[in-house]
Scaffold this motif. Structure first.
Motif, PDB file in Angstrom:
ATOM      1  N   SER A 152      29.149 -25.711  25.198  1.00  0.00           N
ATOM      2  CA  SER A 152      28.373 -26.546  26.126  1.00  0.00           C
ATOM      3  C   SER A 152      28.943 -27.949  26.246  1.00  0.00           C
ATOM      4  CB  SER A 152      26.917 -26.627  25.662  1.00  0.00           C
ATOM      5  OG  SER A 152      26.323 -25.345  25.622  1.00  0.00           O
ATOM      6  N   ALA A 153      29.624 -28.409  25.198  1.00  0.00           N
ATOM      7  CA  ALA A 153      30.225 -29.747  25.215  1.00  0.00           C
ATOM      8  C   ALA A 153      31.490 -29.709  24.373  1.00  0.00           C
ATOM      9  CB  ALA A 153      29.256 -30.789  24.680  1.00  0.00           C
ATOM     10  N   TYR A 154      32.437 -30.573  24.724  1.00  0.00           N
ATOM     11  CA  TYR A 154      33.701 -30.630  23.987  1.00  0.00           C
ATOM     12  C   TYR A 154      34.020 -32.080  23.683  1.00  0.00           C
ATOM     13  CZ  TYR A 154      38.482 -29.388  22.615  1.00  0.00           C
ATOM     14  OH  TYR A 154      39.643 -29.189  21.907  1.00  0.00           O
ATOM     15  N   ILE A 155      34.299 -32.362  22.398  1.00  0.00           N
ATOM     16  CA  ILE A 155      34.560 -33.720  21.932  1.00  0.00           C
ATOM     17  C   ILE A 155      36.070 -33.958  21.894  1.00  0.00           C
ATOM     18  CG2 ILE A 155      34.230 -35.379  20.068  1.00  0.00           C
ATOM     19  CD1 ILE A 155      31.810 -33.699  19.170  1.00  0.00           C
ATOM     20  N   ILE A 156      36.505 -35.100  22.448  1.00  0.00           N
ATOM     21  CA  ILE A 156      37.932 -35.429  22.525  1.00  0.00           C
ATOM     22  C   ILE A 156      38.162 -36.788  21.850  1.00  0.00           C
ATOM     23  CG2 ILE A 156      39.920 -35.713  24.051  1.00  0.00           C
ATOM     24  CD1 ILE A 156      38.142 -34.327  26.230  1.00  0.00           C
ATOM     25  N   PRO A 157      38.597 -36.802  20.595  1.00  0.00           N
ATOM     26  CA  PRO A 157      38.890 -38.085  19.924  1.00  0.00           C
ATOM     27  C   PRO A 157      40.204 -38.677  20.423  1.00  0.00           C
ATOM     28  CG  PRO A 157      38.490 -36.278  18.360  1.00  0.00           C
ATOM     29  CD  PRO A 157      38.747 -35.668  19.707  1.00  0.00           C
ATOM     30  N   GLY A 158      40.409 -39.943  20.089  1.00  0.00           N
ATOM     31  CA  GLY A 158      41.632 -40.630  20.504  1.00  0.00           C
ATOM     32  C   GLY A 158      42.663 -40.708  19.406  1.00  0.00           C
ATOM     33  N   THR A 159      42.797 -39.650  18.594  1.00  0.00           N
ATOM     34  CA  THR A 159      43.741 -39.672  17.483  1.00  0.00           C
ATOM     35  C   THR A 159      44.612 -38.434  17.521  1.00  0.00           C
ATOM     36  OG1 THR A 159      43.949 -39.999  15.089  1.00  0.00           O
ATOM     37  CG2 THR A 159      42.180 -38.543  15.850  1.00  0.00           C
ATOM     38  N   GLY A 198      20.426 -24.749  20.684  1.00  0.00           N
ATOM     39  CA  GLY A 198      21.228 -23.563  20.420  1.00  0.00           C
ATOM     40  C   GLY A 198      22.624 -23.628  20.997  1.00  0.00           C
ATOM     41  N   GLY A 199      22.953 -24.693  21.727  1.00  0.00           N
ATOM     42  CA  GLY A 199      24.257 -24.820  22.362  1.00  0.00           C
ATOM     43  C   GLY A 199      25.359 -25.172  21.378  1.00  0.00           C
ATOM     44  N   ASN A 200      26.577 -24.742  21.710  1.00  0.00           N
ATOM     45  CA  ASN A 200      27.746 -25.029  20.882  1.00  0.00           C
ATOM     46  C   ASN A 200      28.437 -26.304  21.347  1.00  0.00           C
ATOM     47  OD1 ASN A 200      27.696 -22.696  19.163  1.00  0.00           O
ATOM     48  ND2 ASN A 200      28.408 -21.470  20.901  1.00  0.00           N
ATOM     49  N   ILE A 201      28.822 -27.137  20.388  1.00  0.00           N
ATOM     50  CA  ILE A 201      29.578 -28.356  20.657  1.00  0.00           C
ATOM     51  C   ILE A 201      30.949 -28.181  20.029  1.00  0.00           C
ATOM     52  CG2 ILE A 201      29.712 -30.845  20.279  1.00  0.00           C
ATOM     53  CD1 ILE A 201      26.594 -30.763  20.042  1.00  0.00           C
ATOM     54  N   GLY A 202      31.967 -28.011  20.874  1.00  0.00           N
ATOM     55  CA  GLY A 202      33.294 -27.707  20.379  1.00  0.00           C
ATOM     56  C   GLY A 202      34.094 -28.947  20.002  1.00  0.00           C
ATOM     57  N   PHE A 203      34.992 -28.763  19.028  1.00  0.00           N
ATOM     58  CA  PHE A 203      35.903 -29.848  18.651  1.00  0.00           C
ATOM     59  C   PHE A 203      37.159 -29.236  18.046  1.00  0.00           C
ATOM     60  CE2 PHE A 203      33.787 -28.909  14.701  1.00  0.00           C
ATOM     61  CZ  PHE A 203      34.685 -29.217  13.691  1.00  0.00           C
ATOM     62  N   ASP A 204      38.264 -29.968  18.143  1.00  0.00           N
ATOM     63  CA  ASP A 204      39.516 -29.567  17.525  1.00  0.00           C
ATOM     64  C   ASP A 204      39.507 -30.086  16.091  1.00  0.00           C
ATOM     65  OD1 ASP A 204      42.093 -29.245  16.589  1.00  0.00           O
ATOM     66  OD2 ASP A 204      43.071 -30.055  18.369  1.00  0.00           O
ATOM     67  N   PRO A 205      39.470 -29.208  15.090  1.00  0.00           N
ATOM     68  CA  PRO A 205      39.369 -29.684  13.701  1.00  0.00           C
ATOM     69  C   PRO A 205      40.590 -30.472  13.246  1.00  0.00           C
ATOM     70  CG  PRO A 205      39.877 -27.337  13.758  1.00  0.00           C
ATOM     71  CD  PRO A 205      39.579 -27.746  15.167  1.00  0.00           C
TER      72      PRO A 205
END
Length: 687
Positions: free
Chosen positions: A78-85, A162-169
């Motif tokens: 449902s959402a994707y987090i994009i850090p600046g690193t 219940g939504g998934n929040i995706g991120f690149d580990p």
């Protein structure tokens, strides 16, 4: 408002409200009259208009957002987090890792982006709010915050239960993942680790890794071979009471230091993409193996299998190989939590196989320079001082009579450095800032923002160089006209803070955070302060900000042989900025009764602007320190200027390092003399 004369820059910078208009004025002299033509362009977006207004600096992000959302759908994200690193949690990242910039158009160095199926938002700090409003299009909301709690609250409001929040580990530190998990814990939103980066899937023209690869340092700048360092680190592993069988190195400078190697994958930093898994009898080096020459393979003993033979493995296979190692019985992996990404951390299970410390033993060992490293880093600062002296002398001459911009000044100092022995380029993007631009602590000039330097404003230049024998970082603030009383007092109090830290005596093992307030005390006494850190570590042809040395709460205690910057400042909004930055090394000091005490020995060797020093505010001890410092500049830099045949620069240095004789004196060269020098300089067509 200062309007530049005909023949100077065509733009006038005005103090404007937050809706900021850029008033471009071209001035033409004809028969003694001035004719002005004004064109207006709003410099920040306005998404409330129909249609929305976007400046020319804004980037259209509709296509990449559409494609990213298409990648998210089959993963039920449902959402994707994009850090600046990057995957090594680096301060400086390569262009190919600038995923946040690709998705948003925002190029600031700090921020987090989040994309849902219907919205997109960017979080960044106050340094970059104006920049963000100029670069973002109306697909993006700007959140003027940087806290994970703020991001989490927005996610809870936008992502259904219940939504998934995706991120690149690979782009999350352990602390970042933990803070997100805690903030979302009771919200029934699920944090989902996705090891394949979704932005990379839609970034069609993502920059490639540079073709040229790794290089070894010459023996003349080394005291320890890489084999010596491996054995030193292994000895620390064996003395660790938790008995690790392996050490995982993730920060780029860790592997570079361990093997005495350098690269050019990261702008301004001589690093290369790498991980290392060091056991008591094996060495696994994860790199792009096609970039390792036969010469380097021989250097690393890559063709054998002994305890001092390096086994080269593919950079992208680090997770697979770590999983294989951890699957063995009776193994324990030691990691430094500050620079290990979550993608590797989550593989080390069960917990009994994990040993943690804030920093790896490589980082803490590297922080203390050996005799050779200390000597050559001092030598690099002597040569670097020559380049900065050349800049300041040149500016003193040309600013009163010629059109010199912030950008030109930055280019000039980097050109001066490039002529010095063993120079490998700048160590960061030069901060060259005049007047109100200097009030932005991390401003760097561009073609659009570069202002003309004038005798009516203060000028701040923060610059540094990479040399085979050391990394430098120095800031000087100057004024070529008549500074106000407030500017002189602020500058002097910043200088007092620098001196107070530099001359303090403290027990070895003291944390920098216990010393830091000495840099602020003189400012605090009159109600002034600054909003950035007071210092950071510096390396030997490494990063200009070398952790874990410095004055922050998460820095390690000082020991002899550590190099740190000392850089108090003061910034008056929309008016001027002051920073005085020197590099200093911790050295043993003899005291009357105690033993094992330290003080700082300054290795930056460029005089301060005498015109800005109000010596009536200095104590006798501070005055003595200043005179001793100036005598040291003469003693160390003078011979180098002679060696390079720079007599004019030496004369300038000698004038500006004359001893102060009494409180209230400045011993400065008068402004009329400087103007005369500048005019003579111009008549000889040197400009």
């Amino acid at each position: 408002m200062h309007i530049r004369s005909a023949g100077s820059l065509s733009a006038v910078q005005l103090k404007m409200p937050s809706s900021a208009w850029l008033w471009a004025v071209s001035v033409v002299a004809l028969n003694g009259h001035l004719f002005c033509a004004a064109a207006y362009e709003r410099t920040e977006r306005n998404c409330s208009l129909t249609p929305p207004y976007l400046p020319s600096t804004a980037v259209n992000t509709s296509v990449q957002l559409q494609e990213l959302r298409a990648q998210m759908l089959p993963l039920n994200v449902s959402a994707y987090i994009i850090p600046g690193t990057d995957a090594h949690l680096s301060e400086y990242i390569a262009p190919r890792d600038a995923r946040m910039a690709f998705m948003t158009g925002f190029t600031g160095s700090a921020g987090t982006a989040v994309v849902t199926q219907t919205k997109a938002a960017l979080w960044t700090d106050s340094r970059y709010w104006v920049q963000a409003e100029r670069q973002l299009d109306c697909n993006w909301e700007l959140q003027k915050d940087v806290s994970i709690i703020s991001v989490a609250e927005w996610l809870i409001s936008e992502v259904p239960a219940g939504g998934n929040i995706g991120f690149d580990p690979f782009l999350f530190s352990l602390k970042t993942q933990e803070n997100y998990a805690m903030s979302l814990e009771s919200s029934n939103r699920i944090l989902k680790s996705i090891p394949v980066n979704l932005v990379d899937q839609v970034w069609k023209d993502r920059p490639q890794i540079p073709a040229d690869g790794l290089t070894r340092l010459p023996d003349r700048v080394l005291q320890r071979t890489w084999q010596d360092k491996v054995e030193q680190i292994r000895s620390l592993m064996t003395t660790n009471p938790y008995q690790p069988t392996a050490l995982l190195l993730s920060a780029l400078d860790e592997t570079a230091w361990l093997f005495n190697l350098r690269g050019n994958d990261i702008p301004y930093n001589p690093f290369f993409y790498s991980y290392t898994l060091l056991t008591l009898d094996e060495i696994w080096l994860f790199v792009h193996t096609n970039r390792v020459t036969e010469e380097l393979k021989a250097y690393l003993s890559a063709s054998c299998t002994g305890s001092l033979c390096v086994q080269l493995k593919s950079y992208d296979s680090v997770r697979e190989n770590l999983m294989t190692y951890v699957a063995q019985s009776d193994v324990k992996v030691w990691i430094g939590t500050e620079y290990t990404n979550y993608a590797l951390y989550e593989l080390i299970t069960p917990q009994e196989k994990l040993i943690t410390s804030s920093y790896s033993p490589v980082l803490t060992t590297k922080a203390v320079k050996d005799e050779t490293e200390e000597r050559i880093l001092r030598e690099a600062h002597v040569r670097d001082a020559v380049a900065v002296i050349q800049l300041l002398m040149w500016l003193e001459k040309v600013v009163p009579v010629a059109n010199v911009t912030e950008l030109r000044a930055a280019e000039y100092v980097n050109r001066c450095r490039s002529k010095q022995k063993d120079n490998r380029g700048p160590s960061f993007e030069t901060i060259s800032a005049s007047g109100p631009n200097a009030a932005l602590a991390h401003y760097s000039p561009s073609e659009e923002t570069s202002r003309r330097l004038t005798v009516d404003e203060m000028f701040l230049v923060d610059s540094g160089g990479q040399y085979l024998d050391g990394t430098t970082d120095i800031t000087r603030t100057v004024h070529w006209g008549t500074p106000t009383d407030m500017q002189k007092e602020a500058f002097t109090r910043v200088l007092m803070g620098n001196i107070e830290i530099s001359q303090t005596v403290f027990p070895s093992g003291t944390s920098g955070v216990r010393i830091e307030m000495l840099g602020r005390r003189a400012l605090w006494e009159v109600g002034l302060n600054y909003g950035h850190g007071t210092g950071h570590g510096v390396g030997n042809y490494f990063g200009v900000h070398e952790w874990p040395v410095g004055f922050q709460s998460n820095n390690i205690p000082f020991k002899a042989g550590m190099f740190t910057s000392i850089e108090p400042g003061y910034y008056k909004d929309n008016d001027f900025g002051i920073r005085i930055e020197d590099i200093a090394v911790t050295v043993p000091v003899h005291t009357k009764f105690g033993h094992n005490f330290l003080t700082f020995d300054t290795v930056s060797l460029v005089p301060y602007d005498r015109k800005l020093i109000d010596t009536s505010l200095l104590s006798a001890k501070q005055m003595q320190w200043l005179n001793n410092y100036y005598e040291m500049i003469r003693r160390l830099v003078g011979p180098e200027l002679d060696k390079q045949g720079l007599q004019e620069e030496k004369d300038w240095m000698l004038r500006n390092t004359q001893p102060f004789t009494e409180a209230g004196s400045s011993a400065s060269v008068c402004s009329s003399s400087l103007t005369l020098i500048a005019l003579v300089f111009a008549l000889h067509n040197i400009i």
